[in-house]
Design a protein around this motif. Structure first.
Motif, PDB file in Angstrom:
ATOM      1  N   LYS A  18       0.835  -1.203   0.000  1.00 36.71           N
ATOM      2  CA  LYS A  18       0.000   0.000   0.000  1.00 36.71           C
ATOM      3  C   LYS A  18       0.876   1.262   0.000  1.00 36.71           C
ATOM      4  O   LYS A  18       0.590   2.220  -0.713  1.00 36.71           O
ATOM      5  CB  LYS A  18      -0.924   0.009   1.220  1.00 36.71           C
ATOM      6  CG  LYS A  18      -1.882   1.197   1.234  1.00 36.71           C
ATOM      7  CD  LYS A  18      -2.677   1.264   2.530  1.00 36.71           C
ATOM      8  CE  LYS A  18      -3.854   0.336   2.488  1.00 36.71           C
ATOM      9  NZ  LYS A  18      -4.723   0.462   3.678  1.00 36.71           N
ATOM     10  N   GLU A  19       1.942   1.240   0.780  1.00 39.03           N
ATOM     11  CA  GLU A  19       2.851   2.386   0.849  1.00 39.03           C
ATOM     12  C   GLU A  19       3.523   2.652  -0.501  1.00 39.03           C
ATOM     13  O   GLU A  19       3.615   3.799  -0.946  1.00 39.03           O
ATOM     14  CB  GLU A  19       3.910   2.155   1.936  1.00 39.03           C
ATOM     15  CG  GLU A  19       4.871   3.302   2.124  1.00 39.03           C
ATOM     16  CD  GLU A  19       4.225   4.576   2.665  1.00 39.03           C
ATOM     17  OE1 GLU A  19       4.801   5.650   2.436  1.00 39.03           O
ATOM     18  OE2 GLU A  19       3.154   4.507   3.306  1.00 39.03           O
ATOM     19  N   VAL A  20       3.973   1.600  -1.178  1.00 36.83           N
ATOM     20  CA  VAL A  20       4.593   1.769  -2.504  1.00 36.83           C
ATOM     21  C   VAL A  20       3.564   2.293  -3.494  1.00 36.83           C
ATOM     22  O   VAL A  20       3.864   3.165  -4.314  1.00 36.83           O
ATOM     23  CB  VAL A  20       5.225   0.450  -3.001  1.00 36.83           C
ATOM     24  CG1 VAL A  20       5.701   0.585  -4.443  1.00 36.83           C
ATOM     25  CG2 VAL A  20       6.384   0.032  -2.103  1.00 36.83           C
ATOM     26  N   ARG A  21       2.335   1.796  -3.415  1.00 29.22           N
ATOM     27  CA  ARG A  21       1.279   2.219  -4.343  1.00 29.22           C
ATOM     28  C   ARG A  21       0.867   3.677  -4.148  1.00 29.22           C
ATOM     29  O   ARG A  21       0.261   4.261  -5.038  1.00 29.22           O
ATOM     30  CB  ARG A  21       0.061   1.309  -4.226  1.00 29.22           C
ATOM     31  CG  ARG A  21       0.300  -0.025  -4.885  1.00 29.22           C
ATOM     32  CD  ARG A  21      -0.942  -0.869  -4.890  1.00 29.22           C
ATOM     33  NE  ARG A  21      -0.684  -2.141  -5.544  1.00 29.22           N
ATOM     34  CZ  ARG A  21      -1.387  -3.235  -5.326  1.00 29.22           C
ATOM     35  NH1 ARG A  21      -2.415  -3.216  -4.494  1.00 29.22           N
ATOM     36  NH2 ARG A  21      -1.074  -4.344  -5.944  1.00 29.22           N
ATOM     37  N   ARG A  22       1.209   4.272  -3.007  1.00 34.28           N
ATOM     38  CA  ARG A  22       0.924   5.701  -2.816  1.00 34.28           C
ATOM     39  C   ARG A  22       1.697   6.539  -3.839  1.00 34.28           C
ATOM     40  O   ARG A  22       1.198   7.549  -4.317  1.00 34.28           O
ATOM     41  CB  ARG A  22       1.296   6.150  -1.395  1.00 34.28           C
ATOM     42  CG  ARG A  22       0.302   5.715  -0.346  1.00 34.28           C
ATOM     43  CD  ARG A  22       0.605   6.146   1.086  1.00 34.28           C
ATOM     44  NE  ARG A  22       1.902   6.701   1.364  1.00 34.28           N
ATOM     45  CZ  ARG A  22       2.113   7.986   1.706  1.00 34.28           C
ATOM     46  NH1 ARG A  22       1.106   8.813   1.823  1.00 34.28           N
ATOM     47  NH2 ARG A  22       3.327   8.417   1.969  1.00 34.28           N
ATOM     48  N   THR A  23       2.916   6.106  -4.174  1.00 31.40           N
ATOM     49  CA  THR A  23       3.716   6.847  -5.158  1.00 31.40           C
ATOM     50  C   THR A  23       3.718   6.184  -6.526  1.00 31.40           C
ATOM     51  O   THR A  23       4.046   6.814  -7.516  1.00 31.40           O
ATOM     52  CB  THR A  23       5.180   7.000  -4.676  1.00 31.40           C
ATOM     53  OG1 THR A  23       5.717   5.697  -4.413  1.00 31.40           O
ATOM     54  CG2 THR A  23       5.246   7.851  -3.422  1.00 31.40           C
ATOM     55  N   ASP A  24       3.360   4.877  -6.572  1.00 32.84           N
ATOM     56  CA  ASP A  24       3.301   4.153  -7.838  1.00 32.84           C
ATOM     57  C   ASP A  24       2.043   3.291  -7.853  1.00 32.84           C
ATOM     58  O   ASP A  24       2.072   2.122  -7.473  1.00 32.84           O
ATOM     59  CB  ASP A  24       4.549   3.281  -8.014  1.00 32.84           C
ATOM     60  CG  ASP A  24       4.525   2.471  -9.304  1.00 32.84           C
ATOM     61  OD1 ASP A  24       3.574   2.623 -10.119  1.00 32.84           O
ATOM     62  OD2 ASP A  24       5.458   1.673  -9.508  1.00 32.84           O
TER      63      ASP A  24
END
Length: 170
Positions: A18-24
């Motif tokens: 989820k954290e990575v998907r915030r920027t990607d």
């Protein structure tokens, strides 16, 4: 209740994704695993056995690079050369992922590699292993995104790497 919270709370891996998907928003862990197996790990292993420090810097964080670089320098000082045969990257399995405080999330993989276990001296004499000794090596590799200042993009790099086991193969 504590049991309910434990059963239905978001896992560390889900939090990291989820954290990575915030920027990607297009991020998929399967795609990262494929990139590990087909691009990052092969590039790193080829660079390591060939003492290609330029490529190692591209695929490894400064910390991981420093570890491998010290091994390369020690081998070069002793006139030793690793066998260049990387036979197979057999498996890349996600073990866990974690959101790190003040850092990008880390994804920990177990990577299984088959290599020829043979180190030669300056004259070409085998000083460790054998020319036909195939080892299955098990590495933990942690990946994190780092900002590439030249290209102004985020790039996945090996942040940590550790040999955790090896086994003779037939």
């Amino acid at each position: 209740s504590a049991v309910y919270d434990e059963l239905f709370s978001e896992s560390d891996t889900a939090k990291a994704i989820k954290e990575v998907r915030r920027t990607d928003p297009t991020f998929l862990e399967d795609a990262l695993r494929d990139e590990m197996k087909h691009r990052i790990v092969p590039a790193m292993l080829r660079a390591w056995v060939n003492a290609d420090t330029k490529t190692l810097k591209l695929v490894m964080s400064d910390h991981a690079y420093a570890q491998v670089y010290s091994i390369i320098k020690m081998q070069q000082a002793e006139g030793l050369e690793m066998d260049k045969n990387i036979l197979d990257i057999k498996d890349v399995q996600l073990q866990s992922a974690h959101v790190m405080e003040r850092q990008n999330p880390a994804f920990l993989y177990l990577v299984t590699v088959q290599m020829v276990n043979c180190i030669r001296d300056k004259e070409g004499h085998v000083v460790q292993g054998k020319e036909d000794e195939i080892k299955q090596m098990y590495y933990y590799m942690a990946l994190q995104q780092e900002h590439d200042d030249e290209l102004n993009i985020m790039r996945w790099k090996i942040a940590e790497m550790q040999l955790v086991g090896e086994m003779d193969t037939w």
